[in-house]
Design a protein around this motif. Structure first.
Motif, PDB file in Angstrom:
ATOM      1  N   THR A  91       0.775  -1.315  -0.089  1.00 38.92           N
ATOM      2  CA  THR A  91      -0.025   0.158  -0.037  1.00 38.92           C
ATOM      3  C   THR A  91       0.898   1.376   0.102  1.00 38.92           C
ATOM      4  OG1 THR A  91      -0.063  -0.031   2.477  1.00 38.92           O
ATOM      5  CG2 THR A  91      -1.783  -1.302   1.381  1.00 38.92           C
ATOM      6  N   LEU A  92       0.325   2.465  -0.158  1.00 37.84           N
ATOM      7  CA  LEU A  92       1.045   3.717  -0.079  1.00 37.84           C
ATOM      8  C   LEU A  92       1.647   3.898   1.183  1.00 37.84           C
ATOM      9  CD1 LEU A  92       1.770   6.505  -1.328  1.00 37.84           C
ATOM     10  CD2 LEU A  92      -0.330   7.348  -0.988  1.00 37.84           C
ATOM     11  N   ARG A  93       0.888   3.535   2.050  1.00 36.64           N
ATOM     12  CA  ARG A  93       1.513   3.838   3.511  1.00 36.64           C
ATOM     13  C   ARG A  93       2.504   3.111   3.808  1.00 36.64           C
ATOM     14  NH1 ARG A  93      -1.857   3.142   9.193  1.00 36.64           N
ATOM     15  NH2 ARG A  93      -0.199   4.211  10.461  1.00 36.64           N
ATOM     16  N   GLU A  94       2.563   1.856   3.305  1.00 39.53           N
ATOM     17  CA  GLU A  94       3.655   0.858   3.545  1.00 39.53           C
ATOM     18  C   GLU A  94       4.865   1.177   2.698  1.00 39.53           C
ATOM     19  OE1 GLU A  94       1.496  -3.650   4.210  1.00 39.53           O
ATOM     20  OE2 GLU A  94       1.370  -2.614   2.192  1.00 39.53           O
ATOM     21  N   GLN A  95       4.669   1.730   1.458  1.00 38.29           N
ATOM     22  CA  GLN A  95       5.782   1.970   0.621  1.00 38.29           C
ATOM     23  C   GLN A  95       6.613   3.528   1.362  1.00 38.29           C
ATOM     24  OE1 GLN A  95       5.287   2.037  -3.747  1.00 38.29           O
ATOM     25  NE2 GLN A  95       3.126   1.029  -3.037  1.00 38.29           N
ATOM     26  N   VAL A  96       5.594   4.325   1.784  1.00 38.90           N
ATOM     27  CA  VAL A  96       6.257   5.464   2.394  1.00 38.90           C
ATOM     28  C   VAL A  96       6.757   5.120   3.697  1.00 38.90           C
ATOM     29  CG1 VAL A  96       5.749   7.637   3.673  1.00 38.90           C
ATOM     30  CG2 VAL A  96       4.466   7.142   1.476  1.00 38.90           C
ATOM     31  N   ARG A  97       6.524   4.269   4.394  1.00 40.52           N
ATOM     32  CA  ARG A  97       7.453   3.790   5.440  1.00 40.52           C
ATOM     33  C   ARG A  97       8.616   3.081   5.185  1.00 40.52           C
ATOM     34  NH1 ARG A  97       2.888   0.837   9.280  1.00 40.52           N
ATOM     35  NH2 ARG A  97       1.777   2.555  10.090  1.00 40.52           N
ATOM     36  N   MET A  98       8.598   2.396   4.298  1.00 44.74           N
ATOM     37  CA  MET A  98       9.860   1.910   3.760  1.00 44.74           C
ATOM     38  C   MET A  98      11.029   2.890   2.983  1.00 44.74           C
ATOM     39  SD  MET A  98      10.488  -1.115   0.754  1.00 44.74           S
ATOM     40  CE  MET A  98       9.589  -2.484   1.612  1.00 44.74           C
ATOM     41  N   THR A 116      16.600   7.257  -5.409  1.00 43.58           N
ATOM     42  CA  THR A 116      15.282   6.197  -5.628  1.00 43.58           C
ATOM     43  C   THR A 116      15.085   5.988  -7.104  1.00 43.58           C
ATOM     44  OG1 THR A 116      13.086   6.079  -4.999  1.00 43.58           O
ATOM     45  CG2 THR A 116      13.643   8.134  -5.553  1.00 43.58           C
ATOM     46  N   LEU A 117      14.762   4.901  -7.398  1.00 40.35           N
ATOM     47  CA  LEU A 117      14.504   4.490  -8.725  1.00 40.35           C
ATOM     48  C   LEU A 117      13.246   5.318  -9.452  1.00 40.35           C
ATOM     49  CD1 LEU A 117      14.856   0.681  -8.398  1.00 40.35           C
ATOM     50  CD2 LEU A 117      16.532   2.009  -9.088  1.00 40.35           C
ATOM     51  N   CYS A 118      13.641   5.369 -10.832  1.00 44.88           N
ATOM     52  CA  CYS A 118      12.618   5.955 -11.432  1.00 44.88           C
ATOM     53  C   CYS A 118      11.343   5.450 -11.448  1.00 44.88           C
ATOM     54  CB  CYS A 118      13.055   6.067 -12.959  1.00 44.88           C
ATOM     55  SG  CYS A 118      13.537   4.679 -13.710  1.00 44.88           S
ATOM     56  N   SER A 119      11.128   4.291 -11.021  1.00 41.39           N
ATOM     57  CA  SER A 119      10.123   3.750 -10.855  1.00 41.39           C
ATOM     58  C   SER A 119       9.230   4.050  -9.492  1.00 41.39           C
ATOM     59  CB  SER A 119      10.161   1.997 -10.968  1.00 41.39           C
ATOM     60  OG  SER A 119      10.889   1.774  -9.888  1.00 41.39           O
ATOM     61  N   THR A 120       9.801   4.743  -8.830  1.00 47.89           N
ATOM     62  CA  THR A 120       9.192   4.899  -7.460  1.00 47.89           C
ATOM     63  C   THR A 120       7.916   6.016  -7.806  1.00 47.89           C
ATOM     64  OG1 THR A 120      11.253   4.983  -6.386  1.00 47.89           O
ATOM     65  CG2 THR A 120       9.584   6.350  -5.227  1.00 47.89           C
ATOM     66  N   PRO A 121       6.908   5.738  -7.375  1.00 45.63           N
ATOM     67  CA  PRO A 121       5.639   6.635  -7.486  1.00 45.63           C
ATOM     68  C   PRO A 121       5.828   7.950  -6.984  1.00 45.63           C
ATOM     69  CG  PRO A 121       5.048   4.425  -6.852  1.00 45.63           C
ATOM     70  CD  PRO A 121       6.529   4.327  -6.523  1.00 45.63           C
ATOM     71  N   MET A 122       5.307   8.813  -7.475  1.00 48.99           N
ATOM     72  CA  MET A 122       5.276  10.214  -6.996  1.00 48.99           C
ATOM     73  C   MET A 122       4.850  10.493  -5.638  1.00 48.99           C
ATOM     74  SD  MET A 122       4.666  13.982  -8.916  1.00 48.99           S
ATOM     75  CE  MET A 122       5.531  13.421 -10.379  1.00 48.99           C
ATOM     76  N   ASP A 123       3.658   9.907  -5.425  1.00 49.92           N
ATOM     77  CA  ASP A 123       2.896   9.881  -3.951  1.00 49.92           C
ATOM     78  C   ASP A 123       3.781   9.251  -2.895  1.00 49.92           C
ATOM     79  OD1 ASP A 123       0.586  11.195  -5.152  1.00 49.92           O
ATOM     80  OD2 ASP A 123      -0.618   9.146  -5.133  1.00 49.92           O
ATOM     81  N   VAL A 124       4.622   8.352  -3.052  1.00 43.64           N
ATOM     82  CA  VAL A 124       5.595   7.734  -2.188  1.00 43.64           C
ATOM     83  C   VAL A 124       6.516   9.057  -1.964  1.00 43.64           C
ATOM     84  CG1 VAL A 124       7.511   5.969  -1.525  1.00 43.64           C
ATOM     85  CG2 VAL A 124       5.335   5.411  -2.783  1.00 43.64           C
ATOM     86  N   ILE A 125       7.168   9.731  -2.725  1.00 46.19           N
ATOM     87  CA  ILE A 125       8.134  10.625  -2.685  1.00 46.19           C
ATOM     88  C   ILE A 125       7.416  11.752  -2.241  1.00 46.19           C
ATOM     89  CG2 ILE A 125       9.656  12.355  -3.857  1.00 46.19           C
ATOM     90  CD1 ILE A 125       9.805  10.432  -6.201  1.00 46.19           C
ATOM     91  N   LYS A 126       6.243  12.147  -2.428  1.00 47.18           N
ATOM     92  CA  LYS A 126       5.623  13.371  -1.700  1.00 47.18           C
ATOM     93  C   LYS A 126       5.557  12.948  -0.329  1.00 47.18           C
ATOM     94  CE  LYS A 126       2.787  15.245  -5.354  1.00 47.18           C
ATOM     95  NZ  LYS A 126       1.432  15.704  -5.831  1.00 47.18           N
ATOM     96  N   GLY A 127       5.187  11.793   0.008  1.00 47.37           N
ATOM     97  CA  GLY A 127       4.935  11.288   1.443  1.00 47.37           C
ATOM     98  C   GLY A 127       5.890  11.162   2.347  1.00 47.37           C
ATOM     99  N   SER A 128       7.240  11.173   1.713  1.00 46.35           N
ATOM    100  CA  SER A 128       8.404  11.037   2.323  1.00 46.35           C
ATOM    101  C   SER A 128       9.500  12.339   2.569  1.00 46.35           C
ATOM    102  CB  SER A 128       9.529  10.114   1.560  1.00 46.35           C
ATOM    103  OG  SER A 128       8.754   8.891   1.384  1.00 46.35           O
TER     104      SER A 128
END
Length: 350
Positions: A91-98, A116-128
């Motif tokens: 989930t997005l939350r799990e990815q942000v935690r990672m 971070t790899l180019c495949s990292t979702p933008m929402d994960v970056i924003k959340g971090s």
């Protein structure tokens, strides 16, 4: 004129010797320092004992090595493993935690940038971003071929930077976007595997034509597979595959043709245009010859752009030629890194 461009080594460069047990983590750091680098880029997931836990013993050892070899941490290479379960994506939350986990490890070990790899979702970056600001670690998305700066893909991330006002996210160009030729070690491997000289010439000529006329750049799309498919189509893959088929090409010829689209030529002006958002660089290399020339990347031309832009960060050697050699030859990553470090030194100081 003096340029404050520093040189680093990604320990990914020594993967062959590390895998075979010829070098341990300290040995990799030692060889990087002997090659003239003052920075160390770490793949903690591969090389740090007890990952993802930073033990007091390792932390003391890590900084002891930095002092011993006169080096400093430059970039922490993170891998967002969002498919660790068979039945679902994290989930997005799990990815942000990672991501936050890796940012905290990077901060604890003294790194100021995180790849971070180019495949990292933008929402994960924003959340971090809040975690990155707290740890003072800049998240850098790798601009890896076939992606590029000054493109629709990069514009998507630039909009996020400008919209959030963050100072803790930016770009990490990879020199694989500056290939004027297909790596000669890839060509040699294709011939060893049975590719025909006629088909190899067709592929090389097609690549040279793309360089001359300019590549159609990849667009921003949350569906990377779709974006990549449109990219290779726009840059002539269907026509090239048809030409290889008409020439009687075999499987090795087809594989070489497809592999040629892994390399891109971008105008180094892209570096100058985006320099304020570039915090680290992967100086990818495939084969540096005895004359200290990277045989597919015009190193002097690319580094000249960094000099003109006033870049003060690290250029981090990332040797990736081993997989193009180890089917037939013993790989010497230590010598390749040494040559590349010397080639960069000359280009910087010229």
């Amino acid at each position: 004129m003096n340029y404050n461009i520093k040189r680093s080594v990604s320990l990914y460069s020594y993967q062959e010797e590390y895998y075979l047990g010829k070098l341990d983590l300290e040995g990799c750091i030692r060889e990087a320092a002997k090659a003239g680098a003052t920075g160390i880029e770490l793949l903690a997931e591969q090389m740090m004992p007890n990952f993802p836990y930073v033990t007091p013993e390792f932390k003391e050892q890590w900084f002891g090595w930095m002092d011993k070899y006169g080096t400093e941490p430059t970039c922490y290479d993170a891998f967002l493993e969002n498919k660790i379960y068979d039945n679902r994506t994290l989930t997005l939350r799990e990815q942000v935690r990672m991501m936050e986990r890796d940012i905290k490890i990077a901060g604890e070990l003294g790194f100021k940038t995180l790849r971070t790899l180019c495949s990292t979702p933008m929402d994960v970056i924003k959340g971090s971003l809040d975690c990155a600001a707290k740890e003072d670690v800049k998240i850098c998305i790798e601009v890896h071929s076939p992606f590029s700066l000054n493109s629709g893909w990069a514009d998507g991330y630039m909009d996020m930077i400008l919209g959030t006002g963050t100072k803790h996210f930016g770009f990490m160009p990879d020199f694989g976007i500056f290939c004027k030729k297909i790596p000669d070690v890839l060509t040699a491997k294709a011939l060893r595997q049975g590719a025909s000289p006629e088909c190899v010439k067709i592929v090389n000529d097609a690549f040279a034509n793309r360089v001359e006329k300019g590549f159609t750049k990849i667009k921003y799309d949350t569906n990377l597979g779709r974006a990549h498919g449109e990219y290779v189509k726009a840059n002539g893959m269907p026509e090239l595959m048809e030409a290889i088929e008409k020439a009687g090409g075999n499987a090795a010829d087809m594989n070489y043709a497809r592999a040629s689209f892994n390399y891109t030529w971008c105008d180094p002006q892209d570096i100058i245009d985006n320099i304020q958002y570039i915090y680290h660089t992967h100086a990818k290399c495939y084969n540096t010859n005895a004359e200290y020339e990277e045989t597919s990347i015009p190193l002097k031309e690319v580094i000249a752009a960094y000099k003109k832009a006033g870049y003060t960060g690290y250029l981090s050697t990332e040797y990736e030629g081993n997989s193009l050699l180890n089917d037939a030859f013993e790989v010497d990553s230590i010598e390749q890194v040494r040559r590349h470090q010397e080639a960069m030194r000359r280009a910087i100081e010229d």
